[in-house]
Design a protein around this motif. Structure first.
Motif, PDB file in Angstrom:
ATOM      1  N   ILE A 127       0.841  -1.206   0.000  1.00  0.00           N
ATOM      2  CA  ILE A 127       0.000   0.000   0.000  1.00  0.00           C
ATOM      3  C   ILE A 127       0.874   1.254   0.000  1.00  0.00           C
ATOM      4  N   THR A 128       1.814   1.304   0.939  1.00  0.00           N
ATOM      5  CA  THR A 128       2.639   2.504   1.101  1.00  0.00           C
ATOM      6  C   THR A 128       3.338   2.907  -0.193  1.00  0.00           C
ATOM      7  N   LEU A 129       3.835   1.900  -0.924  1.00  0.00           N
ATOM      8  CA  LEU A 129       4.662   2.193  -2.089  1.00  0.00           C
ATOM      9  C   LEU A 129       3.852   2.623  -3.309  1.00  0.00           C
ATOM     10  N   THR A 130       2.535   2.691  -3.178  1.00  0.00           N
ATOM     11  CA  THR A 130       1.714   3.285  -4.234  1.00  0.00           C
ATOM     12  C   THR A 130       1.555   4.789  -4.043  1.00  0.00           C
ATOM     13  N   LEU A 131       2.119   5.317  -2.944  1.00  0.00           N
ATOM     14  CA  LEU A 131       1.809   6.686  -2.556  1.00  0.00           C
ATOM     15  C   LEU A 131       2.862   7.722  -2.899  1.00  0.00           C
ATOM     16  N   GLY A 132       4.003   7.286  -3.428  1.00  0.00           N
ATOM     17  CA  GLY A 132       4.961   8.334  -3.761  1.00  0.00           C
ATOM     18  C   GLY A 132       6.376   7.848  -3.882  1.00  0.00           C
ATOM     19  N   PRO A 133       7.354   8.776  -3.826  1.00  0.00           N
ATOM     20  CA  PRO A 133       8.770   8.464  -4.020  1.00  0.00           C
ATOM     21  C   PRO A 133       9.256   7.395  -3.048  1.00  0.00           C
ATOM     22  N   THR A 134      10.213   6.588  -3.514  1.00  0.00           N
ATOM     23  CA  THR A 134      10.691   5.461  -2.724  1.00  0.00           C
ATOM     24  C   THR A 134      12.162   5.587  -2.325  1.00  0.00           C
ATOM     25  N   ASP A 135      12.832   6.679  -2.722  1.00  0.00           N
ATOM     26  CA  ASP A 135      14.262   6.815  -2.467  1.00  0.00           C
ATOM     27  C   ASP A 135      14.592   6.735  -0.981  1.00  0.00           C
ATOM     28  N   LYS A 136      13.754   7.365  -0.147  1.00  0.00           N
ATOM     29  CA  LYS A 136      14.020   7.357   1.293  1.00  0.00           C
ATOM     30  C   LYS A 136      13.948   5.941   1.856  1.00  0.00           C
ATOM     31  N   LEU A 137      12.999   5.159   1.369  1.00  0.00           N
ATOM     32  CA  LEU A 137      12.865   3.799   1.877  1.00  0.00           C
ATOM     33  C   LEU A 137      14.090   2.966   1.535  1.00  0.00           C
ATOM     34  N   VAL A 138      14.557   3.050   0.306  1.00  0.00           N
ATOM     35  CA  VAL A 138      15.730   2.277  -0.090  1.00  0.00           C
ATOM     36  C   VAL A 138      16.940   2.704   0.743  1.00  0.00           C
ATOM     37  N   SER A 139      17.112   3.990   0.954  1.00  0.00           N
ATOM     38  CA  SER A 139      18.225   4.478   1.785  1.00  0.00           C
ATOM     39  C   SER A 139      18.082   3.995   3.220  1.00  0.00           C
ATOM     40  N   PHE A 140      16.855   3.951   3.716  1.00  0.00           N
ATOM     41  CA  PHE A 140      16.586   3.476   5.071  1.00  0.00           C
ATOM     42  C   PHE A 140      16.964   2.005   5.213  1.00  0.00           C
TER      43      PHE A 140
END
Length: 251
Positions: A127-140
């Motif tokens: 669900i979350t990843l349909t909502l916008g940019p993912t760069d922060k998640l990958v860095s996290f």
């Protein structure tokens, strides 16, 4: 969404997360965000009945990831309201089915709960990843894995005694498998990304865990399993990790 924030931190990241979440989804129940002073307090969601509770440390609530953490927890709430098996299946019941009659180390039992949480997180992040940019998640994910590798126990040396236990290489492998599974499930990074190097380094530290198998388990979770299917998947994963049951392998 009815959202209220209590505690010593700005409500701005949570209000921003609410506004972003509501562009695609909505929650039926109110949300109460409780900011805790304990810096080690993990971010987690509870569902008392008439509302949801998002518990988060002040350190996390004031970090650069605060908005993304809130979006992730809102997704857990939505899965709960929708009765998704990943969020209604009792972890304790699954562990009883998986491990009944077997002797399991306390640390491995704790790791089985982590595996169950990873499976929940996969479905929340669908669900979350349909909502916008993912760069922060990958860095996290990259940062967390790098920290775990840096903190892994060093080989013993004469006259040296490690005071802190460090990260456990076995659960680090599972965490690495989860990170790559999420990346591959949603196409978040290329195979030359540093996260792959870190994951393979973790796998070398504990080759008995089955890194590739766990990556496939997480990555290929069915989008909409029924209760029985999900229970079998969770039982299989926990049994394989805890006792190495070859009949529970994902291959």
């Amino acid at each position: 969404m009815d959202l209220r924030v209590t505690g010593s931190a700005s409500p701005s990241p949570f209000l921003s997360a609410r506004d972003r979440f509501e562009t695609e989804y909505d929650l039926s129940l109110p949300v109460r965000v409780r900011i805790r002073e304990d810096p080690d307090e993990r971010t987690w969601t509870a569902h008392p009945g008439e509302y949801h509770v998002l518990n988060i440390s002040r350190q996390a609530a004031t970090s650069a990831m605060a908005r993304e953490l809130a979006l992730h927890e809102f997704a857990h709430m939505l899965r709960n309201e929708g009765g998704h098996p990943s969020h209604t299946q009792s972890t304790e019941e699954a562990l009883f089915l998986a491990l009944s009659g077997r002797t399991v180390e306390r640390r491995k039992l704790a790791h089985c709960y982590q595996i169950a949480n990873h499976m929940k997180d996969i479905y929340a992040d669908d669900i979350t990843l349909t909502l916008g940019p993912t760069d922060k998640l990958v860095s996290f994910l990259e940062s967390g894995l790098a920290t775990a590798l840096a903190d892994r126990p060093a080989p013993p040396r004469p006259g040296f005694e490690r005071i802190s236990p460090g990260s456990d290489p076995e659960i680090t492998v599972v965490n690495a498998a989860f990170a790559l599974a999420l990346v591959e499930r949603h196409g978040l990074a290329d195979e030359d990304h540093r996260l792959y190097d870190l994951a393979y380094a973790a796998a070398r530290d504990a080759p008995g865990v089955g890194f590739e198998s766990f990556k496939r388990r997480f990555r290929d979770l069915a989008d909409d399993p029924d209760e029985s299917e999900y229970r079998k998947t969770l039982v299989s994963a926990t049994r394989t990790y805890a006792v190495g049951d070859p009949t529970a392998a994902a291959d």
